[in-house]
Design an enzyme around this catalytic site. Structure first.
Site, PDB file in Angstrom:
ATOM      1  N   HIS A   1       0.897  -1.462  -0.007  1.00 43.44           N
ATOM      2  CA  HIS A   1      -0.156   0.251   0.062  1.00 43.44           C
ATOM      3  C   HIS A   1       0.871   1.197  -0.008  1.00 43.44           C
ATOM      4  CE1 HIS A   1      -3.067   2.790   0.767  1.00 43.44           C
ATOM      5  NE2 HIS A   1      -3.962   1.966   0.546  1.00 43.44           N
TER       6      HIS A   1
ATOM      7  N   ASP B   1      -7.763  -5.638  -0.084  1.00 41.46           N
ATOM      8  CA  ASP B   1      -8.367  -6.295  -1.030  1.00 41.46           C
ATOM      9  C   ASP B   1      -8.131  -7.857  -0.861  1.00 41.46           C
ATOM     10  OD1 ASP B   1      -9.812  -4.116  -2.476  1.00 41.46           O
ATOM     11  OD2 ASP B   1      -7.721  -3.485  -3.082  1.00 41.46           O
TER      12      ASP B   1
END
Ligand code: CMC
Length: 438
Positions: A316, A373
């Site tokens: 991320h 996700d």
């Protein structure tokens, strides 16, 4: 509907920049959580210099009071409330209200907000004919973005960005109609008749009803599925200046209406490096499972600089410790799979992949942890949601965040169109050679 907008920053001294014989003092501003930024708005005017920051890795594009996140500590708060607290005590519609209006609703405000949404759940009958024009195998994100953009063609009475009443009705229309537009995209893909919304159901139940009921049989929505969906929508509801939200703000900054801005945001979310990662992640897990479950092979591929393969659902831009959303979702995933007694081979691959990657030096060094996700896809699979719809569900969750940022942008004193600079690297001036001489 009231909105609170507090975009004040504190004075935090200055920095002095020296370049050649030029020297300039630039103010440093501090936000409410101690984040500091150099205000470079006077830089070019004084020195002719611009800043260069490919991918906006180090650029604060705005002041914002919507969401705070600290990637190092794994903190995510909407309007000051920790995501864990909101997930434990609120439903998605309350969280949407919070993001859009700045405060949690009172019981009366919540009832009013829900009723406003219920009032607009159907889409115009003529809009249904749009779906006839889409190929049956069209990606539902493409349909979602197109139909949301097309709301501007039907609701021309609510396009004035500086009219609070028109903005308010657009917000209700978007929150109410996005689940309907999304469920119709799915029904189109499987050739089933569209199901009208059922306003006796709550927001998540109604979406699942439109997805899975048919005129021939009713669909009793599993309360665990509705609860899991509610949780997933909450954890996806906002994430400060991410790619799609920045897109919504960018488009909104030109005073484009809310439907046009959100439609653009849906397009940005679709990409596999952003919201599309949940779909890409499950496709990757399927590929690994079909390839005999050789997790190590894929981990090695992700590390190989000659290969473009990446572990989807890992890493991320901002979280460099853990993704708090992934932790909430992981717990939900465990609970749902245990309750349904589902033994999903993909879940085993996911588990193994996580174990290998979390211990591997490459991932540890680069602080690549499972992101939101990673597990959401497994939950959606358990709920019977087809893989192409995963990012569509992300859009349903992100909608209130997009709206909150669009509203905040327009409430910003001295708002200006977003217009970054560049460092030009192309050809210097040259003259055109007529085509016959080239
Ligand atoms: N697999 C393998 N290596 C990776 C991965 C990955 N998933 N992510 C980053 N790296 C490596 C990358 O190769 C680079 O290595 P090196 O320093 O040796 O060149 C280093 O880690 C830093 O990567 P980056 O591309 O500079 O990081 P970024 O901040 O620009 O990208 C990201 C962030 C999320 C786009 C990226 O981690 C990625 O592509 N992840 C996979 C896609 C994904 O899961 N996206 C969903 C994000 S969460 C949902 C949302 O909010 O959108």
């Amino acid at each position: 509907m009231s909105s609170s907008v507090n975009l004040e920053t504190q004075d935090a001294g200055t920095v002095r920049l020296t370049y050649g014989d030029q020297e300039i003092e630039l103010p440093v501003v501090e936000g409410s959580e101690g984040e500091r930024g150099i205000d470079i708005s006077a830089l070019r005017g004084s020195t002719g210099l611009v800043t260069l920051d490919e991918g906006f890795v180090n650029t604060g594009s705005t002041r914002s009071a919507v969401t705070f996140l600290d990637g190092e500590k794994g903190i995510l708060r909407y309007r000051g409330y920790p995501i864990e607290d909101l997930a434990a005590h609120c439903d998605f519609v309350e969280v949407a209200y919070l993001l859009i209006h700045g405060e949690l609703p009172s019981p009366a405000e919540a009832a009013n907000f829900r009723s406003g949404i219920r009032h607009h759940t159907m889409i115009h009958e003529d809009m249904r004919s749009f779906y006839n024009g889409f190929p049956r195998d069209a990606h539902p994100m493409a349909i979602l973005s197109s139909v949301v953009g097309a709301l501007s063609t039907f609701y021309q009475d609510s396009m004035q960005v500086d009219d609070p009443d028109q903005v308010e009705i657009s917000i209700y229309r978007l929150l109410a109609k996005l689940p309907t537009i999304a469920a119709y995209a799915y029904k189109k893909s499987i050739g089933q008749p569209f199901m009208y919304p059922n306003n006796d159901l709550d927001y998540c139940e109604n979406f699942l009803h439109m997805m899975f009921a048919t005129p021939a049989h009713d669909h009793l929505v599993d309360p665990d599925f509705a609860e899991a969906l509610n949780l997933l929508l909450i954890v996806h509801a906002d994430h400060e200046q991410n790619c799609s939200t920045s897109t919504v703000r960018m488009v909104g900054s030109s005073n484009a209406n809310l439907f046009a801005s959100i439609s653009a945001g849906i397009g940005a979310l679709w990409g596999p490096l952003h919201g599309g990662a949940n779909e890409a992640c499950v496709n990757m897990l399927e590929q690994i499972a079909a390839d005999g479950g050789n997790v190590k092979k894929y981990v090695d591929m992700a590390k190989d600089k000659n290969s473009s393969f990446r572990l989807m659902g890992f890493g991320h831009r901002v979280y460099k410790n853990f993704d708090p959303r992934a932790q909430i979702i992981r717990a939900c995933c465990d609970k749902l799979l245990a309750k349904l007694n589902i033994d999903d081979p993909l879940f085993h691959v996911a588990q193994e992949l996580q174990d290998v990657a979390l211990e591997d030096e490459y991932f540890v060094e680069r602080k690549l942890y499972p992101n939101v996700d990673f597990y959401s896809g497994v939950i959606y699979r358990a709920m019977g949601i087809p893989v192409q719809m995963f990012t569509v569900l992300f859009s349903l969750g992100r909608l209130p965040g997009w709206i909150a940022h669009w509203k905040e942008l327009h409430a910003t004193p001295g708002k200006r169109i977003y217009r970054p600079r560049q460092i030009y690297t192309g050809q210097n001036e040259r003259t055109v050679v007529p085509i016959e001489n080239r």
